[in-house]
Write a protein that holds these residues in place. Structure first.
Motif, PDB file in Angstrom:
ATOM      1  N   THR A  38      15.283  12.408   3.517  1.00 55.06           N
ATOM      2  CA  THR A  38      15.886  13.279   4.526  1.00 55.06           C
ATOM      3  C   THR A  38      15.979  12.669   5.919  1.00 55.06           C
ATOM      4  N   HIS A  39      15.006  11.851   6.322  1.00 57.16           N
ATOM      5  CA  HIS A  39      14.941  11.445   7.719  1.00 57.16           C
ATOM      6  C   HIS A  39      14.769   9.955   7.959  1.00 57.16           C
ATOM      7  N   MET A  40      14.202   9.256   7.018  1.00 59.40           N
ATOM      8  CA  MET A  40      13.768   7.885   7.258  1.00 59.40           C
ATOM      9  C   MET A  40      14.908   6.944   7.623  1.00 59.40           C
ATOM     10  N   PRO A  41      14.723   6.096   8.647  1.00 57.45           N
ATOM     11  CA  PRO A  41      15.741   5.074   8.939  1.00 57.45           C
ATOM     12  C   PRO A  41      15.890   4.128   7.743  1.00 57.45           C
ATOM     13  N   ASP A  42      17.128   3.628   7.539  1.00 60.09           N
ATOM     14  CA  ASP A  42      17.424   2.819   6.348  1.00 60.09           C
ATOM     15  C   ASP A  42      16.501   1.618   6.171  1.00 60.09           C
ATOM     16  N   GLU A  43      16.266   0.906   7.282  1.00 62.99           N
ATOM     17  CA  GLU A  43      15.532  -0.357   7.150  1.00 62.99           C
ATOM     18  C   GLU A  43      14.054  -0.170   6.816  1.00 62.99           C
ATOM     19  N   ALA A  44      13.591   1.073   6.840  1.00 60.31           N
ATOM     20  CA  ALA A  44      12.178   1.339   6.550  1.00 60.31           C
ATOM     21  C   ALA A  44      11.871   1.327   5.060  1.00 60.31           C
ATOM     22  N   ALA A  45      12.911   1.214   4.228  1.00 59.74           N
ATOM     23  CA  ALA A  45      12.731   1.449   2.790  1.00 59.74           C
ATOM     24  C   ALA A  45      11.713   0.518   2.131  1.00 59.74           C
ATOM     25  N   ARG A  46      11.765  -0.769   2.468  1.00 60.93           N
ATOM     26  CA  ARG A  46      10.913  -1.721   1.752  1.00 60.93           C
ATOM     27  C   ARG A  46       9.428  -1.405   1.962  1.00 60.93           C
ATOM     28  N   VAL A  47       9.007  -1.280   3.206  1.00 57.54           N
ATOM     29  CA  VAL A  47       7.584  -1.014   3.464  1.00 57.54           C
ATOM     30  C   VAL A  47       7.206   0.378   2.959  1.00 57.54           C
ATOM     31  N   ARG A  48       8.110   1.337   3.068  1.00 56.35           N
ATOM     32  CA  ARG A  48       7.806   2.674   2.558  1.00 56.35           C
ATOM     33  C   ARG A  48       7.474   2.613   1.062  1.00 56.35           C
ATOM     34  N   GLY A  49       8.187   1.772   0.340  1.00 54.23           N
ATOM     35  CA  GLY A  49       7.904   1.605  -1.085  1.00 54.23           C
ATOM     36  C   GLY A  49       6.472   1.130  -1.316  1.00 54.23           C
ATOM     37  N   LEU A  50       6.031   0.161  -0.509  1.00 54.90           N
ATOM     38  CA  LEU A  50       4.657  -0.348  -0.634  1.00 54.90           C
ATOM     39  C   LEU A  50       3.651   0.758  -0.302  1.00 54.90           C
ATOM     40  N   GLN A  51       3.952   1.518   0.737  1.00 55.56           N
ATOM     41  CA  GLN A  51       3.034   2.579   1.170  1.00 55.56           C
ATOM     42  C   GLN A  51       2.882   3.643   0.089  1.00 55.56           C
ATOM     43  N   MET A  52       4.009   4.028  -0.514  1.00 55.15           N
ATOM     44  CA  MET A  52       3.944   5.055  -1.556  1.00 55.15           C
ATOM     45  C   MET A  52       3.204   4.532  -2.786  1.00 55.15           C
ATOM     46  N   ALA A  53       3.395   3.242  -3.092  1.00 53.35           N
ATOM     47  CA  ALA A  53       2.684   2.662  -4.238  1.00 53.35           C
ATOM     48  C   ALA A  53       1.174   2.679  -3.985  1.00 53.35           C
ATOM     49  N   THR A  54       0.761   2.393  -2.755  1.00 51.90           N
ATOM     50  CA  THR A  54      -0.672   2.438  -2.426  1.00 51.90           C
ATOM     51  C   THR A  54      -1.231   3.835  -2.647  1.00 51.90           C
ATOM     52  N   LEU A  55      -0.543   4.844  -2.137  1.00 48.99           N
ATOM     53  CA  LEU A  55      -1.037   6.218  -2.287  1.00 48.99           C
ATOM     54  C   LEU A  55      -1.124   6.603  -3.762  1.00 48.99           C
ATOM     55  N   ALA A  56      -0.071   6.259  -4.515  1.00 46.24           N
ATOM     56  CA  ALA A  56      -0.075   6.594  -5.946  1.00 46.24           C
ATOM     57  C   ALA A  56      -1.220   5.877  -6.651  1.00 46.24           C
ATOM     58  N   GLY A  57      -1.434   4.620  -6.299  1.00 47.11           N
ATOM     59  CA  GLY A  57      -2.503   3.845  -6.922  1.00 47.11           C
ATOM     60  C   GLY A  57      -3.880   4.425  -6.609  1.00 47.11           C
ATOM     61  N   LEU A  58      -4.127   4.744  -5.338  1.00 45.37           N
ATOM     62  CA  LEU A  58      -5.426   5.305  -4.955  1.00 45.37           C
ATOM     63  C   LEU A  58      -5.654   6.655  -5.639  1.00 45.37           C
ATOM     64  N   ARG A  59      -4.604   7.437  -5.726  1.00 47.71           N
ATOM     65  CA  ARG A  59      -4.718   8.746  -6.362  1.00 47.71           C
ATOM     66  C   ARG A  59      -5.060   8.583  -7.848  1.00 47.71           C
ATOM     67  N   HIS A  60      -4.364   7.667  -8.498  1.00 45.62           N
ATOM     68  CA  HIS A  60      -4.611   7.427  -9.917  1.00 45.62           C
ATOM     69  C   HIS A  60      -6.037   6.908 -10.136  1.00 45.62           C
ATOM     70  N   GLU A  61      -6.455   5.962  -9.294  1.00 43.74           N
ATOM     71  CA  GLU A  61      -7.814   5.410  -9.399  1.00 43.74           C
ATOM     72  C   GLU A  61      -8.869   6.504  -9.271  1.00 43.74           C
ATOM     73  N   LEU A  62      -8.681   7.334  -8.244  1.00 45.29           N
ATOM     74  CA  LEU A  62      -9.663   8.384  -7.973  1.00 45.29           C
ATOM     75  C   LEU A  62      -9.717   9.374  -9.140  1.00 45.29           C
ATOM     76  N   PHE A  63      -8.550   9.677  -9.706  1.00 49.15           N
ATOM     77  CA  PHE A  63      -8.514  10.687 -10.764  1.00 49.15           C
ATOM     78  C   PHE A  63      -9.060  10.150 -12.081  1.00 49.15           C
ATOM     79  N   THR A  64      -8.688   8.903 -12.442  1.00 52.64           N
ATOM     80  CA  THR A  64      -9.090   8.384 -13.754  1.00 52.64           C
ATOM     81  C   THR A  64     -10.457   7.710 -13.713  1.00 52.64           C
ATOM     82  N   ASP A  65     -11.070   7.658 -12.539  1.00 49.33           N
ATOM     83  CA  ASP A  65     -12.408   7.117 -12.375  1.00 49.33           C
ATOM     84  C   ASP A  65     -13.385   7.848 -13.310  1.00 49.33           C
ATOM     85  N   ALA A  66     -14.333   7.084 -13.883  1.00 47.88           N
ATOM     86  CA  ALA A  66     -15.297   7.695 -14.814  1.00 47.88           C
ATOM     87  C   ALA A  66     -16.062   8.838 -14.146  1.00 47.88           C
TER      88      ALA A  66
END
Lengths: 502, 502
Positions: A38-66
């Motif tokens: 909705t709002h993000m400037p076009d050139e922000a896409a690459r780093v935004r992808g990395l940021q979202m992957a980090t959040l998804a990864g941390l969330r998955h780690e925390l949830f599937t943790d023993a």
């Protein structure tokens, strides 16, 4: 840390704290995604992808943790609410931990490659370049079903992500019934011919006025208010939310103005469902709609059963006149009602009307089931697609882009997803009929005053979140399992009237 | 997991991965905060607070985890870039881990209580209800300085959060010099009287036109473009960013239209600094401005040295005429230049002009230093405040709300923050003078064409991020440490002209 000590002393509190963190990470991901569309400037896409992957990864780690598993085991549930949280979280945990990391990584890579191949293939309308990727996605789907486990059909293990508890066999039965009873209706409509004037649907309607009219009605008719929701524009309309008091819908403005209006009310249906989930599930995995099908029943109810009804346009015709005088010139509510209910077989699912839509879904369901079972080869898919299009809708796609390549779902590995659209359509009418057994609700709907209906939906559907299964919700709210009967009766009643088939 | 094995095999890669995650969590927090100020529905506030606390907590945990320290020790830095990352990360890590968790928690609680007490106290203009909270914040500041450690003055340990490497003694010297050489100028200006007509500053200027004019100039004059930046509205203007290609500034529209215009260009200065940081520091703690003072030098340069100059208004007068004909009617560029450069002693810091602004800062610096040293009691603060206001600006606040209670900083425990505003003012002129030693830059500035200046700033200031200290940047870019000389000369040159004091 004192927080950690609490955790050990009270596993239920520790579990809730962890689930809260997981929910919060999900909200942050959701906001990043909303902002991206909705709002993000076009050139922000690459780093935004990395940021979202980090959040998804941390969330998955925390949830599937023993530790999460240990807390689920240790958390002696007290009340009913906590039992539901543990039940739903354990369901998700077991599903997530059944897939080995290597499989998840391979699936993500394959998905990414298949998605890019699909974009290219669609652009050049060339199924052959997509074929090996789809083969791979189907192999992975079979392996995923095996890893997850299932009683009778691998499709059930996949569909569980979208429609928990639903089985291929049940879908097959309901769809066959629906097909047998609505295909004759469609043929009668097509045979009757159509002399209506649809040019009203592209009369000048300024973009800001479209959005404002749609948003004002979303509040006035459907209860979606700026205090807890907002509307923005995006290339593809969607609903997302970061809490039940932070709902976001998007819309798209076109010359064909019904896209904006009905799209907005469709997303409003999704949003009001999330709004209605009880606050006691806040920041837990229970705090979402029960399934895609139940979700779709709400969005389709607003979009089609209510907003494409004659009382709706009788009530809101003056407002439309004020908002878009060029659109309404020389028309009345009846003419508008007629124009927004055109039935016409077409090639593209997302443009289909209430009568033809479900045939697009049945076709996809039958094909993906056959692919999964191995009775249909991926290489034979375009031919099979075109044959079914001819059988159901009397049309043959001129190319694969307008045929088998039109949807993103298969390229993303979403097998078992398509049926939820039609399940939602069926449930929408079954729920509305049940609600209208209350005369006050029926009278409200007949005047396009939806307050009593919204209350009924909140009590019977929304509030439960994921604490009940879709089937439990259906049976408790309507007194019977999902059936094609109400939808079939609705289609006949409405379109025999519109097309003069009585 | 294969990722974890990599981590062990290559500590530098593992460190970068972890710092990347920490940066990404920070970006998510930043986006949640931006959204909260610009778009979020009101009722979402409570849950949003919980979500932001989770992200901050996870980020803090990940950063202060012993594993981070171990990676910093193990990461044998290779090139200069990596050395800078390790140096800056270690600086932050040691500062963060020097404060025990109990202290951090107590500080957060006290801060929260003090902030609410300040809001109430300011509303009722009653310093006495805020007094115990401020006492507590000063005690905590002293303890924080002790925990951190310092060579000569506890103030240095606090100021390090905002202006790394700066010392109270140095600030005292520069400020004394500034005071002695600009207080006579201010007295001459006040004595000269002011017959100018300032009503132009509140002539009708529609809100959308204000924003559009300000934003168009932010791009055209200062290089802040929609491809990597956006403008929104908020109650208090700010700049934030989630990468160097995702810059967000906000503005506020008032009848007094310079608030929107100069506010936008001020935030554009902050944004262009962050834009200019070299991509090689991406997702590391080096990837930010070197200090608040250096940041302020950039925002003040755009807002005051450039946008409040005669060449700027000569260049953009026609655009203003097109955007706001009611504002420019009967005026020329010179009249506008004159109107936006009014000097007038006033009670409120954020409304102060270039000549009086620094006295507001000196006053605060002197008082917070005395409070920290214990030579001034918190109970004596309002009296001391009012005495200094009288001494510097010849005004006595009618109440505490317009005096000692006007700023949020002390209630938030931000001791050592205020000087950065004036350090930024001083540095802005010192940098611009150094840049203008290049005739092409000087000629550009004289025509309000800032391309060559922006290039110089990017090379000499922006690109370094936090890899250099503010003092290193100052000396490398201007050939000398920070001094009041350039600013004093600038003020005399500009305002002797405007007020006819030659």
């Amino acid at each position: 840390m004192s927080a950690t000590e609490n955790v050990e002393a009270n596993p239920m509190e520790a579990l809730k704290r962890r689930l809260g963190q997981i929910s919060d990470l999900g909200a942050a991901e959701g906001l990043m995604s909303w902002d991206q569309e909705t709002h993000m400037p076009d050139e922000a896409a690459r780093v935004r992808g990395l940021q979202m992957a980090t959040l998804a990864g941390l969330r998955h780690e925390l949830f599937t943790d023993a530790k999460t598993g240990a807390l689920l085991d240790a958390a002696g549930p007290q009340g009913e609410d906590e039992q539901a949280v543990v039940r739903v979280a354990r369901h998700d945990y077991e599903k997530a931990t059944k897939l080995p990391t290597e499989f998840v990584e391979e699936h993500a890579r394959a998905q990414n490659e298949a998605h890019h191949a699909w974009l290219e293939a669609r652009k050049h309308s060339d199924f052959r370049t997509f074929e090996p990727h789809l083969k791979r996605m189907m192999d992975l789907a079979r392996r995923q079903a095996d890893l997850r486990g299932y009683d009778t059909h691998p499709y059930d293990a996949l569909m569980d992500d979208y429609e928990p508890g639903m089985r291929a066999e049940q879908v097959r039965g309901v769809f066959a019934d629906l097909r047998d009873r609505t295909l004759p209706l469609l043929r009668r409509i097509v045979a009757a011919g159509d002399a209506a004037d649809y040019s009203v649907l592209t009369r000048p309607f300024p973009a800001e006025a479209q959005k404002a009219f749609a948003w004002a009605r979303a509040g006035e008719a459907f209860g979606l208010r700026p205090a807890f929701a907002r509307q923005d524009e995006s290339a593809h309309p969607f609903q997302t939310n970061f809490s039940r008091s932070d709902l976001r819908i998007t819309t798209r403005v076109e010359d064909y103005w019904p896209a904006c209006l009905f799209g907005t009310w469709h997303e409003a249906g999704h949003a009001m469902y999330e709004r209605g989930v009880s606050e006691r599930w806040e920041r837990t995995p229970v705090s979402r709609g029960a399934s895609l099908g139940v979700h779709e029943s709400q969005s389709r109810m607003f979009e089609n059963l209510l907003a494409r009804s004659l009382p709706f346009w009788e009530r809101y015709f003056p407002a439309l006149e004020a908002a878009a005088p060029e659109v309404t010139r020389g028309l009345d509510a009846g003419a508008l009602y007629r124009a927004v209910n055109r039935v016409q077989p077409s090639l593209i699912r997302v443009e289909a009307d209430e009568v033809t839509y479900n045939f697009h879904i049945m076709l996809r369901f039958e094909l993906e089931l056959a692919l999964l079972e191995g009775t249909l080869k991926v290489s034979e898919l375009p031919e099979a697609w075109n044959a079914k299009m001819e059988e159901y809708l009397g049309l043959t796609p001129p190319d694969d882009a307008q045929g088998v390549l039109q949807d993103v779902h298969w390229s993303a590995g979403l097998i078992g997803y398509f049926p939820t659209y039609t399940l939602g359509n069926l449930l929408s009418v079954q729920l509305l009929d049940a609600a209208k057994a209350d005369p006050a609700i029926a009278a409200g709907v007949a005047r396009a005053e939806y307050g009593p209906l919204l209350d009924w939906l909140q009590r019977n559907v929304h509030q439960h979140g994921r604490s009940l299964t879709p089937e439990q919700i259906t049976v408790q709210a309507t007194g019977r399992p999902l059936s094609a009967d109400p939808y079939v009766a609705y289609l006949h009643g409405k379109y025999e009237g519109i097309y003069g088939l009585k």
